[in-house]
Scaffold this motif. Structure first.
Motif, PDB file in Angstrom:
ATOM      1  N   PHE A   1      80.514  49.016 -30.206  1.00 32.98           N
ATOM      2  CA  PHE A   1      79.963  48.191 -31.162  1.00 32.98           C
ATOM      3  C   PHE A   1      80.806  48.025 -32.390  1.00 32.98           C
ATOM      4  CE2 PHE A   1      77.436  47.860 -34.879  1.00 32.98           C
ATOM      5  CZ  PHE A   1      76.772  46.524 -34.633  1.00 32.98           C
TER       6      PHE A   1
ATOM      7  N   LEU B   1      75.705  52.839 -29.333  1.00 33.07           N
ATOM      8  CA  LEU B   1      76.840  52.310 -30.125  1.00 33.07           C
ATOM      9  C   LEU B   1      78.260  52.687 -29.467  1.00 33.07           C
ATOM     10  CD1 LEU B   1      75.290  53.137 -33.604  1.00 33.07           C
ATOM     11  CD2 LEU B   1      75.303  50.953 -32.484  1.00 33.07           C
ATOM     12  N   LYS B   2      78.305  53.555 -29.168  1.00 32.41           N
ATOM     13  CA  LYS B   2      79.788  54.069 -28.521  1.00 32.41           C
ATOM     14  C   LYS B   2      79.974  53.095 -27.349  1.00 32.41           C
ATOM     15  CE  LYS B   2      83.036  57.971 -27.685  1.00 32.41           C
ATOM     16  NZ  LYS B   2      83.133  59.491 -27.617  1.00 32.41           N
TER      17      LYS B   2
ATOM     18  N   ILE C   1      72.012  44.994 -30.508  1.00 25.51           N
ATOM     19  CA  ILE C   1      72.201  46.501 -30.267  1.00 25.51           C
ATOM     20  C   ILE C   1      72.257  47.186 -31.733  1.00 25.51           C
ATOM     21  CG2 ILE C   1      74.205  48.152 -30.168  1.00 25.51           C
ATOM     22  CD1 ILE C   1      75.646  45.801 -28.169  1.00 25.51           C
ATOM     23  N   ALA C   2      72.754  46.382 -32.773  1.00 23.58           N
ATOM     24  CA  ALA C   2      72.435  46.906 -34.063  1.00 23.58           C
ATOM     25  C   ALA C   2      70.984  47.176 -34.507  1.00 23.58           C
ATOM     26  CB  ALA C   2      73.337  45.936 -35.069  1.00 23.58           C
TER      27      ALA C   2
ATOM     28  N   LYS D   1      71.430  56.934 -29.754  1.00 20.54           N
ATOM     29  CA  LYS D   1      71.626  55.668 -30.484  1.00 20.54           C
ATOM     30  C   LYS D   1      73.392  55.713 -30.704  1.00 20.54           C
ATOM     31  CE  LYS D   1      67.615  54.593 -32.795  1.00 20.54           C
ATOM     32  NZ  LYS D   1      66.737  53.953 -33.972  1.00 20.54           N
TER      33      LYS D   1
ATOM     34  N   ILE E   1      77.549  48.984 -41.675  1.00 20.34           N
ATOM     35  CA  ILE E   1      78.329  49.821 -41.128  1.00 20.34           C
ATOM     36  C   ILE E   1      78.843  50.758 -42.466  1.00 20.34           C
ATOM     37  CG2 ILE E   1      80.328  50.448 -39.570  1.00 20.34           C
ATOM     38  CD1 ILE E   1      79.545  47.972 -38.184  1.00 20.34           C
TER      39      ILE E   1
ATOM     40  N   ASN F   1      69.921  50.071 -32.561  1.00 23.15           N
ATOM     41  CA  ASN F   1      70.678  51.393 -32.515  1.00 23.15           C
ATOM     42  C   ASN F   1      71.471  51.715 -33.850  1.00 23.15           C
ATOM     43  OD1 ASN F   1      70.270  52.486 -29.630  1.00 23.15           O
ATOM     44  ND2 ASN F   1      71.575  50.508 -29.393  1.00 23.15           N
ATOM     45  N   LEU F   2      71.611  50.609 -34.706  1.00 22.05           N
ATOM     46  CA  LEU F   2      72.351  50.751 -36.102  1.00 22.05           C
ATOM     47  C   LEU F   2      71.414  50.956 -37.245  1.00 22.05           C
ATOM     48  CD1 LEU F   2      75.164  50.832 -37.424  1.00 22.05           C
ATOM     49  CD2 LEU F   2      74.866  48.368 -37.860  1.00 22.05           C
TER      50      LEU F   2
END
Length: 708
Positions: A502, A497-498, A572-573, A493, A481, A576-577
């Protein structure tokens, strides 16, 4: 090879063999014997290879002298058989073309050529031609599949593989399968009770020889010499006789299997001859003629099961012919264990008279009601009978142990159950307490305590590995991050995340704090390894183990919660991350981090559950027999005396009549009872109203249709 590796190998071999069967359109009945023959060939290769250096050395040493023997003679003495070059597995595996059936026939004949007469015509020879005609690629593929069995696999490994395949073929065969295979867990329990470690063992309905095999396993486990037993089997199905003889060869068992009908043939002159009898005979046979058995003391000593008043030459039911045969085949110190349908325990008329005579002789030792669905092909309820000729000289002469084990089982699948090894040993422990063998009971508890301790010793390292993995994933995500915070991501994405909050969840991730079991806080390290064979000492140690198990459960729940949270964040990461062509992701070991985390969790759960499993088995025994002495347990066991089984129950041998039924929650107070009854009453009123509303609704709908 450990147990899990063996199980994996068994499944792999079976799946491969079964796929080839389906590929060739073959029936299991046409396939079983030749496939088991190939397993035997691989076994022969392994065993012969282990003895070959010694065989060749002895042959060369005496060659040219007066002591000279043929290599075949030396091989038979050292290994039990001679393996010619054309029967070597590698030779068969590397053959070119489609002539495997002919090569396999010659290989089998080459092995049998030097065998004793009793092992002639055992191995399959012609069956391979039918398989080759169906599909010429099946035999090469099967040979290739079985080559996966390691060269260092011992006879014990082959025995287990052989038994596994027998069980699978039995399931495929339907009703016929039950005729040649008795589930291993049932046989092992019989063995645990009668303990056939020395002497002559007889099975007049031996099928594929499973009773003998489990006897051999028991002997090995108890540290006795396999040469101390000699087995005698009878089986009327010729094909099954060959399976049994192969089974003896694979397990290196001394003995004889004869193709014979036990009703009219006594090839071993067996009256009063055997130390042990074990059997699972065919149930409820009604085709035996009275003239066949009426002059044979093996069957008439206790009376014949004949319909009174009927003049036809028919035995009413052969169940009691078998029971009489088992009783009369024992010598003065003999023990027997066998399977019977439940109906035999209460049968009336002439069967009642025979049962009364046998019970009055004092040899009936124990009766065990079995769970349903224990057999592969039938759901018929069954009972295990145990005779003990020595019992008449003990203080148990006029006592019989009744065990109701219908609720003791492990569910394998929807249709089949088994007794685990611990189920078998726990039930056998009750029999041993009944026999006054307290030390055997304490030894079993000691085994469980040590197993629990060994499992518990693995918990701390597994937990440490899991915690490190959790911390590593959290740390790596934070670093990723930080390093990619200026990177551009698609609006979708960024939004995902928002919405998942996250970044905040990762930044503020804190491991859950498990609840503390107060007893564990004061649980001093206990010298488990040095626990004496003393009931009080064992009870104390197990109390500490229970506290630990309770604490492990609390810690396990907390860690599972943390891992599940992290796995969701990782998902999630990953979606989207992570950036496209993200080297940073791999630099921080985030590739497959979810898999590594889940594996660490599963390993940790496995060792905590294993500890709990052993403690559960200890509790099962200690809560029922806290004094390490036999006592009657409602719903489980009852030691009945002659007044009870003869006068009160009129010679019934049905365990359910004696042990009663355990009633749970019978110690509630009147207030609790009223509260429960009130809840049930309110539920009844609610359901009644719902039913009335439904009836009214249907009636109204019908009226509307009528009025249209």
């Amino acid at each position: 090879m450990n147990n899990q590796q063996l199980k994996d190998l068994e499944v792999k071999l079976w799946d491969s063999a079964n796929a080839m069967r389906a590929h060739g359109g073959l029936k299991a009945s046409d396939y079983a014997v030749p496939v088991l023959g190939l397993i035997f060939l691989k076994f022969a290769e392994n065993k012969y290879s282990q003895h070959e250096p010694e065989i060749l050395k002895e042959y060369q040493k005496d060659k040219g002298t007066r002591m000279e023997r043929t290599i075949q003679e030396i091989a038979l003495a050292k290994c039990g058989f001679y393996l010619p070059d054309n029967a070597r597995y590698d030779h068969l595996l590397k053959l070119k073309g489609n002539k495997r059936a002919e090569a396999l026939r010659d290989a089998m004949k080459g092995i049998e050529k030097y065998q004793d007469a009793k092992f002639q015509d055992v191995l399959p020879t012609e069956a391979y031609f039918d398989i080759e005609k169906k599909k010429d690629d099946i035999l090469p593929e099967l040979l290739k599949s079985f080559s996966d069995i390691p060269m260092d696999a011992s006879g014990d490994i082959f025995g287990k593989i052989y038994e596994y395949f027998l069980g699978k073929f039995a399931m495929s065969e339907g009703q016929k399968g039950g005729e040649f295979f008795t589930p291993t867990s049932v046989v092992r329990f019989i063995v645990e009770v009668i303990e056939p470690y020395k002497g002559k063992i007889y099975d007049p309905a031996c099928g594929s020889g499973g009773m003998f095999v489990q006897s051999a396993d028991f002997i090995a486990h108890e540290g006795h010499d396999l040469n101390d037993i000699y087995v005698y089997g009878q089986e009327y199905m010729g094909e099954t006789v060959r399976l049994a003889k192969m089974n003896l060869l694979v397990h290196n068992l001394r003995g004889e299997i004869i193709e014979a009908n036990s009703y009219d043939s006594d090839p071993y002159d067996g009256f009063g001859k055997f130390d042990f009898v074990m059997a699972n005979p065919p149930f409820n046979v009604k085709s035996v003629k009275e003239s066949t058995v009426k002059n044979d003391e093996r069957f008439y000593k206790y009376g014949l099961p004949k319909n009174k008043g009927k003049k036809d030459d028919k035995i009413s039911d052969a169940n009691y012919l078998w029971i009489s045969l088992f009783a009369t085949s024992l010598n003065k110190n003999g023990r027997a264990g066998f399977v019977m349908p439940n109906s035999a325990s209460d049968a009336r008329n002439s069967e009642y008279d025979i049962r009364k005579n046998i019970v009055d002789s004092g040899i009936v030792d124990c009766m065990v009601s079995m769970p349903t669905n224990m057999f592969l092909t039938v759901t018929l309820p069954a009972t295990l009978w145990f005779f003990d000729k020595q019992k008449v000289n003990t203080d148990r002469k006029d006592k019989i142990l009744f065990l109701d084990a219908r609720n003791v089982y492990n569910q394998i699948d929807r249709a089949h159950r088994e007794w685990t090894q611990e189920n078998q040993q726990n039930l056998a422990a009750i029999v041993r307490l009944y026999r006054g063998e307290t030390n055997r009971y304490l030894e079993l508890i000691d085994t469980y305590i040590k197993a629990a301790d060994q499992a518990e010793n693995k918990i701390a390292p597994a937990k440490e590995t899991l915690v490190l993995q959790i911390e590593k994933v959290v740390k790596s995500l934070k670093k990723h991050i930080e390093e990619t915070k200026e990177s551009k991501r698609t609006p979708a994405k960024v939004k995902a995340l928002k919405e998942a909050d996250f970044f905040n969840l990762v930044e503020n991730f804190v491991r859950s704090e498990p609840k503390e079991n107060e007893k564990v806080l004061s649980n001093l390290a206990h010298p488990i390894e040095n626990t004496p064979l003393d009931n009080e000492a064992q009870l104390e140690v197990v109390e500490h183990l229970q506290w630990n198990v309770a604490q492990h459960k609390l810690e396990s729940d907390a860690l599972k919660q943390d891992v599940n949270t992290l796995l969701e964040l990782y998902k999630i990461a990953d979606k989207n991350l992570k950036l496209s062509s993200d080297k940073i992701w791999s630099n921080y070991d985030l590739v497959k981090a979810d898999k590594n985390l889940d594996e660490a969790l599963q390993l940790y759960i496995e060792v905590t559950e294993l500890t709990a499993y052993w403690v559960t088995n200890i509790n099962w025994l200690q809560t029922r027999f806290p004094e390490a002495k036999y006592e009657d347990i409602v719903g489980l066991c009852k030691m009945a005396d002659k007044t009870e089984y003869a006068d009160e129950q009129d010679y019934s041998l049905n365990a359910g009549r004696y042990v009663g039924v355990e009633i749970e929650d019978d110690n509630i107070s009147r207030k609790e009872f009223v509260e429960k009854l009130t809840i049930q009453k309110e539920l009844l009123i609610k359901l009644t109203k719902a039913q009335e509303n439904k009836v009214n609704s249907i009636t109204n709908s019908i009226n509307e249709l009528i009025n249209e």
